[in-house]
Design a protein around this motif. Structure first.
Motif, PDB file in Angstrom:
ATOM      1  N   UNK A  48      22.335  66.920  49.731  1.00 37.21           N
ATOM      2  CA  UNK A  48      21.385  67.886  49.329  1.00 37.21           C
ATOM      3  C   UNK A  48      21.822  68.931  50.498  1.00 37.21           C
ATOM      4  N   UNK A  49      22.141  70.136  49.857  1.00 40.76           N
ATOM      5  CA  UNK A  49      22.510  71.283  50.758  1.00 40.76           C
ATOM      6  C   UNK A  49      21.385  71.453  51.904  1.00 40.76           C
ATOM      7  N   UNK A  50      20.177  71.279  51.403  1.00 42.92           N
ATOM      8  CA  UNK A  50      19.149  71.501  52.497  1.00 42.92           C
ATOM      9  C   UNK A  50      19.269  70.769  54.006  1.00 42.92           C
ATOM     10  N   UNK A  51      19.986  69.378  53.460  1.00 39.31           N
ATOM     11  CA  UNK A  51      19.978  68.829  54.780  1.00 39.31           C
ATOM     12  C   UNK A  51      21.302  69.057  55.191  1.00 39.31           C
ATOM     13  N   UNK A  52      21.519  69.966  55.817  1.00 40.64           N
ATOM     14  CA  UNK A  52      22.946  70.833  56.273  1.00 40.64           C
ATOM     15  C   UNK A  52      23.448  69.957  57.480  1.00 40.64           C
ATOM     16  N   UNK A  53      22.562  69.583  58.344  1.00 39.96           N
ATOM     17  CA  UNK A  53      23.166  68.644  59.535  1.00 39.96           C
ATOM     18  C   UNK A  53      23.239  67.306  59.180  1.00 39.96           C
ATOM     19  N   UNK A  54      23.297  66.787  58.062  1.00 43.54           N
ATOM     20  CA  UNK A  54      23.326  65.319  57.894  1.00 43.54           C
ATOM     21  C   UNK A  54      23.879  65.310  56.284  1.00 43.54           C
ATOM     22  N   UNK A  55      24.832  65.898  56.025  1.00 44.27           N
ATOM     23  CA  UNK A  55      25.158  66.308  54.726  1.00 44.27           C
ATOM     24  C   UNK A  55      26.313  65.250  54.214  1.00 44.27           C
ATOM     25  N   UNK A  56      26.119  64.490  53.012  1.00 42.04           N
ATOM     26  CA  UNK A  56      26.796  63.216  52.843  1.00 42.04           C
ATOM     27  C   UNK A  56      27.941  63.779  51.806  1.00 42.04           C
ATOM     28  N   UNK A  57      29.178  63.540  52.143  1.00 40.43           N
ATOM     29  CA  UNK A  57      30.549  63.918  51.469  1.00 40.43           C
ATOM     30  C   UNK A  57      31.096  62.421  51.153  1.00 40.43           C
ATOM     31  N   UNK A  58      31.352  61.972  49.973  1.00 36.94           N
ATOM     32  CA  UNK A  58      32.240  60.868  49.394  1.00 36.94           C
ATOM     33  C   UNK A  58      33.188  61.410  48.909  1.00 36.94           C
ATOM     34  N   UNK A  59      34.445  60.868  49.382  1.00 38.53           N
ATOM     35  CA  UNK A  59      35.780  61.035  48.796  1.00 38.53           C
ATOM     36  C   UNK A  59      36.475  59.765  48.622  1.00 38.53           C
ATOM     37  N   UNK A  60      37.412  59.541  47.686  1.00 37.67           N
ATOM     38  CA  UNK A  60      37.997  58.379  47.684  1.00 37.67           C
ATOM     39  C   UNK A  60      38.674  57.970  48.989  1.00 37.67           C
ATOM     40  N   UNK A  61      39.231  58.776  49.871  1.00 37.50           N
ATOM     41  CA  UNK A  61      39.752  58.269  51.094  1.00 37.50           C
ATOM     42  C   UNK A  61      38.846  58.061  52.004  1.00 37.50           C
ATOM     43  N   UNK A  62      37.680  58.370  52.138  1.00 37.62           N
ATOM     44  CA  UNK A  62      36.685  58.306  53.283  1.00 37.62           C
ATOM     45  C   UNK A  62      35.338  58.835  52.960  1.00 37.62           C
ATOM     46  N   UNK A  63      34.193  58.448  53.763  1.00 40.39           N
ATOM     47  CA  UNK A  63      32.953  58.864  53.390  1.00 40.39           C
ATOM     48  C   UNK A  63      32.431  59.540  54.595  1.00 40.39           C
ATOM     49  N   UNK A  64      31.772  60.732  54.603  1.00 44.66           N
ATOM     50  CA  UNK A  64      31.160  61.169  56.039  1.00 44.66           C
ATOM     51  C   UNK A  64      29.958  61.810  55.842  1.00 44.66           C
ATOM     52  N   UNK A  65      29.308  61.921  57.125  1.00 43.51           N
ATOM     53  CA  UNK A  65      28.123  62.853  57.212  1.00 43.51           C
ATOM     54  C   UNK A  65      28.524  64.115  57.838  1.00 43.51           C
ATOM     55  N   UNK A  66      28.600  65.284  57.442  1.00 43.15           N
ATOM     56  CA  UNK A  66      28.706  66.573  58.196  1.00 43.15           C
ATOM     57  C   UNK A  66      27.683  67.282  58.540  1.00 43.15           C
ATOM     58  N   UNK A  67      27.748  68.080  59.904  1.00 37.40           N
ATOM     59  CA  UNK A  67      26.980  68.937  60.304  1.00 37.40           C
ATOM     60  C   UNK A  67      27.272  70.346  60.267  1.00 37.40           C
ATOM     61  N   UNK A  68      26.885  71.083  59.525  1.00 35.78           N
ATOM     62  CA  UNK A  68      26.954  72.313  59.414  1.00 35.78           C
ATOM     63  C   UNK A  68      27.025  73.151  60.727  1.00 35.78           C
ATOM     64  N   UNK A  69      26.036  73.035  61.404  1.00 33.59           N
ATOM     65  CA  UNK A  69      25.807  73.585  62.771  1.00 33.59           C
ATOM     66  C   UNK A  69      26.661  73.451  63.703  1.00 33.59           C
ATOM     67  N   UNK A  70      27.083  71.995  63.887  1.00 33.46           N
ATOM     68  CA  UNK A  70      28.357  71.445  64.649  1.00 33.46           C
ATOM     69  C   UNK A  70      29.760  71.823  64.160  1.00 33.46           C
ATOM     70  N   UNK A  71      29.849  72.085  63.111  1.00 33.69           N
ATOM     71  CA  UNK A  71      31.379  72.113  62.416  1.00 33.69           C
ATOM     72  C   UNK A  71      32.049  71.128  62.553  1.00 33.69           C
ATOM     73  N   UNK A  72      31.421  69.915  62.647  1.00 31.32           N
ATOM     74  CA  UNK A  72      32.198  68.621  62.894  1.00 31.32           C
ATOM     75  C   UNK A  72      31.562  67.529  61.876  1.00 31.32           C
ATOM     76  N   UNK A  73      32.200  66.423  61.614  1.00 28.26           N
ATOM     77  CA  UNK A  73      31.424  65.296  61.025  1.00 28.26           C
ATOM     78  C   UNK A  73      30.734  64.466  62.145  1.00 28.26           C
ATOM     79  N   UNK A  74      29.479  64.040  61.714  1.00 30.92           N
ATOM     80  CA  UNK A  74      28.689  63.243  62.698  1.00 30.92           C
ATOM     81  C   UNK A  74      29.246  61.839  62.925  1.00 30.92           C
TER      82      UNK A  74
END
Length: 283
Positions: A48-74
């Motif tokens: 959910x884009x509104x969850x911008x500091x805990x944004x779930x991204x799932x890819x075939x190679x890995x999954x991650x939680x991304x932080x827009x404000x930190x500019x890095x994965x959590x």
């Protein structure tokens, strides 16, 4: 005679019934995306884009939680097995992730130029050598953190090599890696951010590995005797190369981050595994 015959057939029936009851239902085939997050979603991230500091991204190679404000994965999670290791060369094509929501700042490789910090992989390039496409995915900047060069090239590299050595020895490994805090020490000294404040430099970098013998139904095979390695290191050039000296417990990492690691496991198994500190070999 009839009595003995009846008993014989009754025993055969009970034996066959028992065999059917003892069969383990096969695990349904997982998608590649499900495979990477088999152990759970540590932060309850959502796409959910509104969850911008805990944004779930799932890819075939890995999954991650991304932080827009930190500019890095959590955190980033992935599976390492023989099937993921091949002969594809290192692509080295660091680039912005086009799957980030429109309007979000996209970190690029130039964001790290002159910073004194490495573009540190979460999912290592060498863990994804089955195909050039898989290897290329690890160079998306959503998989990258500002990492002190000695931490990245020595301590972390040694742990990554050990992980693949385990796989070559007949194991498979589920990995979750993340970072927390603010401020690390690289080649140019201590910094809290890079890229004009758009990328946060973490203070600590951690990793949890769940080690299994090769097999099927992986989640069901994890028990209180499964080897779990938890490591938490400072993001500093003074870090020691022996990752084993930074072993800790999953409980300690959870306390530091607020995450719920290994959440897909039964509570009793979680409690047993997360309180133990690994004492196994490191090479």
């Amino acid at each position: 005679m009839l009595k003995h015959t009846y008993r014989y057939f009754l025993l055969i029936f009970l034996f066959l019934s028992g065999c059917q009851d003892s069969e383990v239902a096969p695990q349904q085939a997982l998608t590649l995306e499900e495979e990477q997050s088999l152990l759970g979603n540590p932060s309850g991230a959502t796409a959910d884009e509104s969850n911008y500091n805990n944004y779930l991204m799932t890819k075939p190679q890995f999954a991650l939680s991304y932080s827009r404000d930190r500019g890095t994965p959590n955190w980033v999670s992935w599976h390492v097995s023989r099937d993921w290791l091949g002969s594809a060369p290192r692509q080295n094509n660091f680039r912005a992730d086009p799957e980030l929501p429109q309007g979000w700042y996209r970190v690029t490789t130039s964001s790290y130029t002159g910073s004194g910090f490495d573009r540190g992989h979460s999912t290592p390039s060498a863990d994804r050598t089955k195909s050039e496409e898989d290897n290329s995915a690890t160079f998306l900047m959503t998989n990258i953190i500002p990492q002190a060069p000695n931490n990245n090239q020595e301590t972390w590299a040694n742990l990554e090599d050990y992980t693949r050595d385990l796989v070559q020895d007949g194991m498979e490994v589920y990995v979750v890696m993340g970072s927390y805090g603010v401020g690390g020490t690289g080649d140019n000294g201590t910094a809290r951010t890079i890229d004009n404040g758009k990328v946060t430099v973490p203070n600590r970098i951690w990793k949890v590995l769940v080690v299994l013998e090769e097999g099927e139904n992986d989640l069901q095979r994890i028990n209180t005797g499964t080897r779990v390695i938890a490591v938490d290191t400072p993001n500093s050039n003074t870090v020691r190369p022996d990752w084993g000296t930074y072993r800790t417990t999953v409980d300690a990492i959870e306390q530091a981050t607020g995450y719920d690691l290994l959440s897909a496991l039964p509570v009793q198994v979680q409690q047993a595994l997360e309180s133990q500190m690994d004492t196994g070999p490191t090479r």
